[in-house]
Design an enzyme around this catalytic site. Structure first.
Site, PDB file in Angstrom:
ATOM      1  N   TRP A 103       0.789  -1.184  -0.013  1.00 37.83           N
ATOM      2  CA  TRP A 103      -0.181   0.003  -0.073  1.00 37.83           C
ATOM      3  C   TRP A 103       0.926   1.095  -0.063  1.00 37.83           C
ATOM      4  CZ3 TRP A 103      -4.443  -0.614  -2.026  1.00 37.83           C
ATOM      5  CH2 TRP A 103      -5.127  -1.803  -1.805  1.00 37.83           C
ATOM      6  N   ASP A 173      -1.361   6.253   6.576  1.00 36.96           N
ATOM      7  CA  ASP A 173      -2.646   5.368   6.121  1.00 36.96           C
ATOM      8  C   ASP A 173      -2.583   4.462   7.218  1.00 36.96           C
ATOM      9  OD1 ASP A 173      -4.204   3.733   5.036  1.00 36.96           O
ATOM     10  OD2 ASP A 173      -2.860   3.295   3.176  1.00 36.96           O
ATOM     11  N   LYS A 197     -12.157  -2.169   6.892  1.00 35.24           N
ATOM     12  CA  LYS A 197     -11.458  -3.331   7.822  1.00 35.24           C
ATOM     13  C   LYS A 197     -11.731  -3.223   9.042  1.00 35.24           C
ATOM     14  CE  LYS A 197      -8.584  -3.249   3.832  1.00 35.24           C
ATOM     15  NZ  LYS A 197      -7.884  -2.233   2.992  1.00 35.24           N
TER      16      LYS A 197
HETATM   17  C1  LIG Z   1      -7.338  -1.833   1.924  1.00 37.58           C
HETATM   18  C2  LIG Z   1      -6.399  -0.606   2.092  1.00 37.58           C
HETATM   19  C3  LIG Z   1      -6.087   0.477   1.397  1.00 37.58           C
HETATM   20  C4  LIG Z   1      -7.067   0.623   0.092  1.00 37.58           C
HETATM   21  O1  LIG Z   1      -8.211   1.129   0.440  1.00 37.58           O
HETATM   22  P1  LIG Z   1      -9.538   1.532  -0.444  1.00 37.58           P
HETATM   23  O2  LIG Z   1     -10.533   2.030   0.479  1.00 37.58           O
HETATM   24  O3  LIG Z   1      -9.848   0.226  -1.358  1.00 37.58           O
HETATM   25  O4  LIG Z   1      -9.135   2.466  -1.390  1.00 37.58           O
HETATM   26  C5  LIG Z   1      -5.252   1.356   1.432  1.00 37.58           C
HETATM   27  N1  LIG Z   1      -4.232   1.023   2.427  1.00 37.58           N
HETATM   28  C6  LIG Z   1      -4.377   0.072   3.278  1.00 37.58           C
HETATM   29  C7  LIG Z   1      -3.361  -0.036   4.192  1.00 37.58           C
HETATM   30  C8  LIG Z   1      -5.217  -0.807   3.168  1.00 37.58           C
HETATM   31  O5  LIG Z   1      -5.341  -1.767   3.910  1.00 37.58           O
END
Ligand SMILES: *Cc1c(COP(=O)(O)O)cnc(C)c1O
Length: 361
Positions: A103, A173, A197
């Site tokens: 990511w 993030d 998540k």
């Molecule tokens: C799932 C995830 C993303 C992507 O998320 P979206 O909402 O599908 O854009 C980005 N960063 C991390 C750490 C993730 O687990």
């Protein structure tokens, strides 16, 4: 009533059963409203109460100080990969990115379209198994910000303490470990996370941004891409994901009943320890991440061969343990055990692992 299975999916992931039950009870009519939450105006008093409650609950749970704004946006964490540099990386400037997994790499790709990127450290050469130590970070004291991914969902690698970044704003993030443990929020200037998540359904993106960052945003950005639009309109410039915010609010109430983030952290440590102990107990299973960097949310491991991994995932599904196949980019097995994942599911996985090794080891 159909039986629920143990769902190890990485995201969208399990939601707390009491939340699903309450949503079910209120599906046709919110108490006292006579309409579904999906049918009411996002500008109604009823929805205002819901979005305010979601914000207040997050402030309480995470200890978000007054000088931070809480936004409920759309476009996922993936849109934040672009919005962050568009808003915070001024022409000619450079931002530091510490890359500890897939990511983080995607975040770098978008930032490079906007401005300068200094990869202050990357653990890619080692296969994204660890967190770089402080003395290996090539940080630029003049960087616009430092970006980290607090938990790399695909590789199962998590930061357990923030890097020291001095006066440079720390941007994170936190899509896959937000609300899983308490964090020192004042160390961050901006935190973002897709909801799917650990907070709710997909389609809501939480952004927590410190006030002083707003002053750096250049004028002339597209309205929807400018954080100030969403701050000034309290996330209601356009129609937000009303259903998603409603569920997120219910998840926050559930978290408070569970003892908040301290309570969750203890529970998450206990669940993860069970599975890591099972991995470490034998040579048949091999953990992907280095022990110090192991994620409490995504437990990644390998078996002696890819054929055995395929067989493991298939037989686990048949035994009611679904979603264990690792991400297509790294293979292996991944058990995602977010807040809502029950302890009995971790116990069931450990029992399955022992049985599988006995038959195939
Ligand atoms: C799932 C995830 C993303 C992507 O998320 P979206 O909402 O599908 O854009 C980005 N960063 C991390 C750490 C993730 O687990």
């Amino acid at each position: 009533m159909t039986e629920r299975i143990f769902n190890f999916s990485a995201g969208p992931a399990m939601l707390p059963v009491p939340v699903l039950e309450q949503a079910q009870r209120e599906m046709l009519s919110l108490p006292g409203v006579g309409m579904s939450v999906m049918e009411i105006s996002h500008r109604s008093k009823e929805f205002d109460d819901i979005i305010n409650s979601a914000e207040q609950s997050l402030r309480e749970l995470m200890g978000i100080p007054e000088n931070y704004r809480v936004l409920f946006l759309q476009g996922g964490a993936s849109l934040q990969f672009s919005m962050i540099p568009i808003n915070l990386l001024p022409g000619g400037g450079s931002a530091d990115y510490i890359v500890t997994g897939s990511w983080g790499k995607k975040a770098v790709k978008e930032a490079k379209r906007v401005g300068g990127v200094n990869v202050a450290a990357s653990t890619q050469d080692g296969g994204f198994k660890n967190i770089p130590p402080q003395d290996q970070l090539k940080l630029d004291p003049h960087a616009a910000y430092v970006h980290i991914t607090t938990n790399e969902t695909i590789e199962g690698v998590e930061w357990h303490a923030e890097p020291e970044v001095g006066e440079v704003p720390l941007v994170a993030d936190a899509s896959s470990d937000i609300l899983s443990h308490p964090i020192p929020l004042e160390k961050y200037a901006l935190i973002y996370a897709g909801a799917q998540k650990n907070m709710g359904p997909s389609g809501v993106t939480l952004v927590i941004i410190r006030d002083d960052l707003l002053a750096r945003i250049p004028d002339g950005l597209h309205t929807m891409l400018d954080y100030r639009t969403h701050v000034e309109n309290k996330s209601l410039y356009n129609t937000p994901n009303t259903w998603g915010i409603y569920i997120l609010n219910l998840v926050c109430q559930w978290l408070k009943e569970k003892g908040g983030l301290d309570g969750m952290h203890r529970e998450n440590e206990a669940k993860a320890k069970m599975i890591y102990d099972a991995i470490d107990a034998t040579d048949f299973y091999r953990g992907h991440a280095d022990p110090e960097a192991r994620s409490l949310m995504n437990v990644t491991f390998r078996l002696p061969s890819e054929d055995l991994e395929k067989q493991f995932a298939k037989e686990a599904t048949a035994a009611g343990l679904d979603g264990l196949k690792g991400h297509r980019s790294v293979g292996g097995i991944r058990a995602s055990i977010y807040n809502a994942f029950p302890r009995e599911g971790a116990e069931a996985l450990v029992a399955f692992m022992k049985e599988f090794e006995k038959k195939n080891g």
